[in-house]
Write a protein that holds these residues in place. Structure first.
Motif, PDB file in Angstrom:
ATOM      1  N   ALA A  76       0.839  -1.200   0.000  1.00  0.00           N
ATOM      2  CA  ALA A  76       0.000   0.000   0.000  1.00  0.00           C
ATOM      3  C   ALA A  76       0.871   1.247   0.000  1.00  0.00           C
ATOM      4  O   ALA A  76       0.593   2.223  -0.714  1.00  0.00           O
ATOM      5  CB  ALA A  76      -0.931  -0.013   1.206  1.00  0.00           C
ATOM      6  N   LEU A  96      -5.674  -3.335  -2.605  1.00  0.00           N
ATOM      7  CA  LEU A  96      -4.666  -2.386  -2.130  1.00  0.00           C
ATOM      8  C   LEU A  96      -5.192  -0.958  -2.194  1.00  0.00           C
ATOM      9  O   LEU A  96      -4.932  -0.140  -1.300  1.00  0.00           O
ATOM     10  CB  LEU A  96      -3.399  -2.490  -2.977  1.00  0.00           C
ATOM     11  CG  LEU A  96      -2.430  -3.630  -2.700  1.00  0.00           C
ATOM     12  CD1 LEU A  96      -1.191  -3.466  -3.569  1.00  0.00           C
ATOM     13  CD2 LEU A  96      -2.048  -3.693  -1.232  1.00  0.00           C
ATOM     14  N   ALA A 121      -5.334   1.771   0.781  1.00  0.00           N
ATOM     15  CA  ALA A 121      -4.448   2.931   0.725  1.00  0.00           C
ATOM     16  C   ALA A 121      -5.169   4.266   0.608  1.00  0.00           C
ATOM     17  O   ALA A 121      -4.722   5.274   1.176  1.00  0.00           O
ATOM     18  CB  ALA A 121      -3.487   2.770  -0.455  1.00  0.00           C
TER      19      ALA A 121
END
Length: 330
Positions: free
Chosen positions: A160, A199, A203
């Motif tokens: 991330a 991801l 993130a």
């Protein structure tokens, strides 16, 4: 529900109707979930990425494609591709995640959703031809377990961070994307599929440089449920590990894409599949259902499974993606 002929030893729809899928929740978050991710984000934003652009590797679809390298957290040097308009300045910017297995070329992520766009397509650590790193497995089944014994060492957290650092590198290389001196944050878009979708959900909630996101068949959604569902993707490796090490549940709580989605407030288009042998649909829909901001859902008949309607679905999603970012990045 679509009816597909297959030879999987399980039902890739997991017996769920669309109504069932729209009711799948996010699991309860650890009390320090947000603090954990904000601290990781701050460390990534403090990283000096020192991007270096290589020569033009190809010109197509109105863009120039260059090789690029940049530094991510822990001093890890990563590679990928920088995409720039063939002529003139960039009006929009994208970070484009990849599926599990990485990428060896920019591939079908081009053309980008909007004309006059720049993008950075990174290979996160361990993955793809330009993300190889000593000690980190390149195969998805092993990569997803790398350093999973602690929330502070688990490779998914660093992956991330690789996306955050990719955004920093892109903004350094294409300064016209950086707010234009108005004091406003940049307005980047994010694209991610499968691994890259999960991801992205992890993130993006913590990074105000992103103004919109599109997540296709995102993974890592609702780990407690995923651990009960057989699949052909990296989740099966996690399930096997969990059987031998049930304590890993405490680590996975911090890397749940559906939990993170409860903090994701930018407009997000999710493409979730009704049938998917690699990423169980209940986990995909858990991410969409949990989104805290404006959300749009694009339902796919199947993910990670070629069928007669694949080309039609790919085209329809590409059109929906362009319309979505046209509303939220222009």
């Amino acid at each position: 529900m679509p009816a597909f002929t297959h030879d999987f030893p399980f039902d890739p729809s997991y017996g769920h109707t669309l109504d069932d899928l729209l009711a799948v929740p996010a699991p309860r978050a650890p009390t320090d979930f947000a603090a954990f991710w904000r601290a990781r984000h701050e460390a990534a934003r403090a990283t000096v990425t020192t991007p270096v652009v290589g020569p033009v590797e190809e010109v197509r679809d109105g863009v120039r494609v260059h090789g690029v390298t940049y530094t991510s957290v822990g001093g890890v040097r990563l590679g990928g591709w920088l995409v720039l308009p063939e002529t003139g300045p960039a009006a929009h910017g994208f970070v484009v995640g990849h599926g599990y297995g990485g990428r060896d070329e920019p591939g079908p992520d081009l053309p980008l959703p909007l004309p006059r766009s720049a993008a950075l397509l990174p290979c996160v650590r361990g993955m793809g031809s330009r993300g190889r790193h000593p000690g980190i497995p390149a195969e998805a089944d092993a990569h997803v377990l790398h350093d999973i014994g602690s929330r502070d060492t688990y490779v998914i957290g660093d992956c991330a961070a690789d996306l955050w650092c990719a955004a920093s590198a892109l903004l350094e290389l294409v300064p016209e994307l950086g707010g234009g001196g108005t004091g406003e944050p940049p307005r980047l878009g994010y694209l991610g599929e499968s691994f890259g979708g999960g991801l992205g959900a992890l993130a993006l909630p913590w990074d105000d440089r992103f103004a919109a996101a599109q997540l296709t068949v995102p993974t890592f959604g609702n780990h407690p449920l995923r651990l009960t569902l057989p699949c052909t993707g990296s989740g099966e490796s996690v399930r096997a590990h969990h059987r031998a090490h049930p304590e890993v549940t405490d680590v996975l709580r911090y890397f749940d894409a559906a939990t993170a989605a409860t903090h994701l407030r930018v407009p997000t288009l999710t493409a979730s599949a009704l049938f998917d042998p690699a990423v169980p649909p209940p986990g995909q829909f858990a991410v969409h259902n949990a989104l805290a901001g404006p959300r749009e859902l694009h339902v796919l008949d199947a993910g990670h499974f070629a069928h007669e309607g694949t080309e039609r679905e790919t085209k329809a999603l590409r059109e929906a993606r362009g319309t979505f970012f046209g509303k939220h990045l222009t």
